[in-house]
Write a protein that holds these residues in place. Structure first.
Motif, PDB file in Angstrom:
ATOM      1  N   GLY A 278      21.534 -22.270 -52.120  1.00 53.35           N
ATOM      2  CA  GLY A 278      20.251 -21.584 -52.241  1.00 53.35           C
ATOM      3  C   GLY A 278      19.145 -22.432 -52.841  1.00 53.35           C
ATOM      4  O   GLY A 278      19.372 -23.468 -53.451  1.00 53.35           O
ATOM      5  N   GLY A 279      17.911 -21.965 -52.615  1.00 52.79           N
ATOM      6  CA  GLY A 279      16.751 -22.581 -53.227  1.00 52.79           C
ATOM      7  C   GLY A 279      16.146 -23.766 -52.502  1.00 52.79           C
ATOM      8  O   GLY A 279      15.157 -24.321 -52.961  1.00 52.79           O
ATOM      9  N   GLU A 280      16.696 -24.178 -51.372  1.00 52.91           N
ATOM     10  CA  GLU A 280      16.171 -25.385 -50.704  1.00 52.91           C
ATOM     11  C   GLU A 280      14.925 -25.114 -49.859  1.00 52.91           C
ATOM     12  O   GLU A 280      14.127 -25.992 -49.631  1.00 52.91           O
ATOM     13  N   ASN A 281      14.798 -23.914 -49.304  1.00 51.46           N
ATOM     14  CA  ASN A 281      13.689 -23.538 -48.423  1.00 51.46           C
ATOM     15  C   ASN A 281      13.524 -24.512 -47.252  1.00 51.46           C
ATOM     16  O   ASN A 281      12.455 -25.066 -47.027  1.00 51.46           O
ATOM     17  N   PHE A 282      14.602 -24.689 -46.494  1.00 49.14           N
ATOM     18  CA  PHE A 282      14.541 -25.470 -45.260  1.00 49.14           C
ATOM     19  C   PHE A 282      13.763 -24.669 -44.215  1.00 49.14           C
ATOM     20  O   PHE A 282      13.668 -23.446 -44.297  1.00 49.14           O
ATOM     21  N   LYS A 283      13.234 -25.361 -43.206  1.00 50.45           N
ATOM     22  CA  LYS A 283      12.460 -24.705 -42.161  1.00 50.45           C
ATOM     23  C   LYS A 283      12.789 -25.329 -40.809  1.00 50.45           C
ATOM     24  O   LYS A 283      12.873 -26.546 -40.688  1.00 50.45           O
TER      25      LYS A 283
ATOM     26  N   LEU B  62      21.752 -19.645 -44.194  1.00 52.87           N
ATOM     27  CA  LEU B  62      21.390 -18.296 -44.583  1.00 52.87           C
ATOM     28  C   LEU B  62      19.894 -18.118 -44.342  1.00 52.87           C
ATOM     29  O   LEU B  62      19.077 -18.794 -44.963  1.00 52.87           O
ATOM     30  N   VAL B  63      19.540 -17.237 -43.415  1.00 51.86           N
ATOM     31  CA  VAL B  63      18.130 -17.005 -43.078  1.00 51.86           C
ATOM     32  C   VAL B  63      17.464 -16.256 -44.224  1.00 51.86           C
ATOM     33  O   VAL B  63      17.973 -15.230 -44.686  1.00 51.86           O
ATOM     34  N   THR B  64      16.329 -16.782 -44.690  1.00 50.07           N
ATOM     35  CA  THR B  64      15.581 -16.124 -45.760  1.00 50.07           C
ATOM     36  C   THR B  64      14.320 -15.445 -45.245  1.00 50.07           C
ATOM     37  O   THR B  64      13.844 -14.486 -45.837  1.00 50.07           O
ATOM     38  N   ASN B  65      13.771 -15.948 -44.121  1.00 47.96           N
ATOM     39  CA  ASN B  65      12.534 -15.389 -43.579  1.00 47.96           C
ATOM     40  C   ASN B  65      12.305 -15.959 -42.180  1.00 47.96           C
ATOM     41  O   ASN B  65      12.805 -17.032 -41.854  1.00 47.96           O
ATOM     42  N   THR B  66      11.545 -15.248 -41.392  1.00 49.83           N
ATOM     43  CA  THR B  66      11.086 -15.761 -40.100  1.00 49.83           C
ATOM     44  C   THR B  66       9.602 -15.435 -39.969  1.00 49.83           C
ATOM     45  O   THR B  66       9.136 -14.431 -40.508  1.00 49.83           O
ATOM     46  N   VAL B  67       8.901 -16.294 -39.262  1.00 51.72           N
ATOM     47  CA  VAL B  67       7.477 -16.092 -38.998  1.00 51.72           C
ATOM     48  C   VAL B  67       7.271 -16.314 -37.503  1.00 51.72           C
ATOM     49  O   VAL B  67       7.724 -17.321 -36.965  1.00 51.72           O
ATOM     50  N   VAL B  68       6.586 -15.378 -36.861  1.00 48.40           N
ATOM     51  CA  VAL B  68       6.345 -15.473 -35.424  1.00 48.40           C
ATOM     52  C   VAL B  68       4.844 -15.570 -35.182  1.00 48.40           C
ATOM     53  O   VAL B  68       4.068 -14.809 -35.750  1.00 48.40           O
ATOM     54  N   ARG B  69       4.490 -16.548 -34.334  1.00 48.25           N
ATOM     55  CA  ARG B  69       3.108 -16.693 -33.914  1.00 48.25           C
ATOM     56  C   ARG B  69       3.061 -16.601 -32.388  1.00 48.25           C
ATOM     57  O   ARG B  69       3.827 -17.251 -31.699  1.00 48.25           O
ATOM     58  N   LEU B  70       2.141 -15.794 -31.908  1.00 42.76           N
ATOM     59  CA  LEU B  70       1.897 -15.672 -30.477  1.00 42.76           C
ATOM     60  C   LEU B  70       0.435 -16.013 -30.246  1.00 42.76           C
ATOM     61  O   LEU B  70      -0.443 -15.387 -30.849  1.00 42.76           O
ATOM     62  N   ASP B  71       0.200 -17.010 -29.429  1.00 42.86           N
ATOM     63  CA  ASP B  71      -1.162 -17.499 -29.175  1.00 42.86           C
ATOM     64  C   ASP B  71      -1.876 -17.825 -30.487  1.00 42.86           C
ATOM     65  O   ASP B  71      -3.030 -17.441 -30.714  1.00 42.86           O
ATOM     66  N   SER B  72      -1.156 -18.485 -31.404  1.00 42.90           N
ATOM     67  CA  SER B  72      -1.650 -18.952 -32.712  1.00 42.90           C
ATOM     68  C   SER B  72      -1.961 -17.829 -33.703  1.00 42.90           C
ATOM     69  O   SER B  72      -2.530 -18.081 -34.755  1.00 42.90           O
ATOM     70  N   GLU B  73      -1.557 -16.604 -33.407  1.00 36.68           N
ATOM     71  CA  GLU B  73      -1.778 -15.478 -34.314  1.00 36.68           C
ATOM     72  C   GLU B  73      -0.447 -15.061 -34.935  1.00 36.68           C
ATOM     73  O   GLU B  73       0.538 -14.848 -34.215  1.00 36.68           O
TER      74      GLU B  73
ATOM     75  N   GLN C 292      25.461 -31.720 -50.058  1.00 33.05           N
ATOM     76  CA  GLN C 292      25.273 -32.314 -48.728  1.00 33.05           C
ATOM     77  C   GLN C 292      26.418 -31.966 -47.790  1.00 33.05           C
ATOM     78  O   GLN C 292      26.219 -31.866 -46.581  1.00 33.05           O
ATOM     79  N   SER C 293      27.603 -31.760 -48.342  1.00 30.57           N
ATOM     80  CA  SER C 293      28.755 -31.476 -47.487  1.00 30.57           C
ATOM     81  C   SER C 293      28.715 -30.076 -46.891  1.00 30.57           C
ATOM     82  O   SER C 293      29.480 -29.777 -45.983  1.00 30.57           O
ATOM     83  N   VAL C 294      27.843 -29.202 -47.394  1.00 30.53           N
ATOM     84  CA  VAL C 294      27.703 -27.866 -46.818  1.00 30.53           C
ATOM     85  C   VAL C 294      26.272 -27.599 -46.367  1.00 30.53           C
ATOM     86  O   VAL C 294      25.878 -26.460 -46.159  1.00 30.53           O
ATOM     87  N   ARG C 295      25.487 -28.638 -46.168  1.00 28.27           N
ATOM     88  CA  ARG C 295      24.083 -28.473 -45.782  1.00 28.27           C
ATOM     89  C   ARG C 295      23.978 -28.042 -44.320  1.00 28.27           C
ATOM     90  O   ARG C 295      24.507 -28.693 -43.426  1.00 28.27           O
ATOM     91  N   PRO C 296      23.269 -26.946 -44.080  1.00 31.39           N
ATOM     92  CA  PRO C 296      23.011 -26.551 -42.698  1.00 31.39           C
ATOM     93  C   PRO C 296      21.852 -27.365 -42.124  1.00 31.39           C
ATOM     94  O   PRO C 296      21.057 -27.939 -42.880  1.00 31.39           O
TER      95      PRO C 296
ATOM     96  N   ILE D 183      11.823 -20.474 -38.605  1.00 29.05           N
ATOM     97  CA  ILE D 183      12.955 -19.924 -39.358  1.00 29.05           C
ATOM     98  C   ILE D 183      13.050 -20.633 -40.702  1.00 29.05           C
ATOM     99  O   ILE D 183      13.163 -21.862 -40.756  1.00 29.05           O
ATOM    100  N   HIS D 184      13.004 -19.860 -41.774  1.00 28.82           N
ATOM    101  CA  HIS D 184      13.219 -20.388 -43.124  1.00 28.82           C
ATOM    102  C   HIS D 184      14.660 -20.061 -43.502  1.00 28.82           C
ATOM    103  O   HIS D 184      15.108 -18.927 -43.293  1.00 28.82           O
ATOM    104  N   TYR D 185      15.349 -21.043 -44.062  1.00 29.19           N
ATOM    105  CA  TYR D 185      16.765 -20.837 -44.364  1.00 29.19           C
ATOM    106  C   TYR D 185      17.183 -21.713 -45.527  1.00 29.19           C
ATOM    107  O   TYR D 185      16.448 -22.586 -45.978  1.00 29.19           O
ATOM    108  N   GLU D 186      18.387 -21.465 -46.010  1.00 28.42           N
ATOM    109  CA  GLU D 186      18.952 -22.277 -47.088  1.00 28.42           C
ATOM    110  C   GLU D 186      20.463 -22.341 -46.933  1.00 28.42           C
ATOM    111  O   GLU D 186      21.043 -21.637 -46.106  1.00 28.42           O
ATOM    112  N   SER D 187      21.066 -23.200 -47.732  1.00 27.68           N
ATOM    113  CA  SER D 187      22.522 -23.314 -47.736  1.00 27.68           C
ATOM    114  C   SER D 187      23.100 -22.245 -48.653  1.00 27.68           C
ATOM    115  O   SER D 187      22.363 -21.439 -49.237  1.00 27.68           O
ATOM    116  N   LEU D 188      24.403 -22.261 -48.826  1.00 26.45           N
ATOM    117  CA  LEU D 188      25.049 -21.326 -49.737  1.00 26.45           C
ATOM    118  C   LEU D 188      24.613 -21.557 -51.183  1.00 26.45           C
ATOM    119  O   LEU D 188      24.657 -20.650 -52.002  1.00 26.45           O
TER     120      LEU D 188
END
Length: 142
Positions: free
Chosen positions: A131-136, A47-58, A15-19, A124-129
């Motif tokens: 890893g494994g949390e899959n925050f969004k 730490l960014v693990t993935n990004t997803v972009v939607r334009l006009d719901s696509e 928790q002390s290093v949670r982004p 934006i999907h990300y995690e702390s140092l």
């Protein structure tokens, strides 16, 4: 007793290093900037693990140069963009505009506000140092 203390210490350390990434739509009246901003309001780097972009719901891909060029191609003015590729790091306290328009004027650039408020979603999907949390992080609902 020492096992429970060890577990509590591990939880505390994580928790002390949670982004905590927050996204905001900014319409600046004093500096005339408008855009979609991401801020790391947490205590540790994200730490960014993935990004997803939607334009006009696509779904149109990750937030990278080809996707940005696709979005910008149909716009009357080219906004500035900041890429977040897998492996990118947002430090605690850091903020960046993912897409923004300088010298924004509502009467001329209403199309841009419509883009970032209604049509464009950057997830934006990300995690702390650790890893494994899959925050969004996603932009707030309008």
């Amino acid at each position: 007793m020492s096992i429970s203390q060890t577990r509590a210490t591990r939880v505390h350390n994580r928790q002390s290093v949670r982004p905590l990434l927050e996204m905001r739509r900014i319409k600046g009246y004093e500096d005339h900037n408008a855009g979609l901003q991401v801020i790391n309001a947490g205590l540790g780097p994200a730490l960014v693990t993935n990004t997803v972009v939607r334009l006009d719901s696509e779904d149109i891909g990750p937030w990278n140069r080809p996707t940005q060029l696709r979005i910008k191609a149909s716009l009357p003015v080219r906004p500035l963009v900041y890429s977040l590729r897998p492996g990118a790091v947002l430090l605690a306290g850091q903020s960046v505009f993912l897409i923004h328009l300088e010298q924004f004027r509502e009467d001329e650039h209403g199309w841009f506000w419509d883009l970032i408020a209604q049509r464009l979603v950057i997830e934006i999907h990300y995690e702390s140092l650790y890893g494994g949390e899959n925050f969004k992080a996603i932009p707030p609902a309008v």
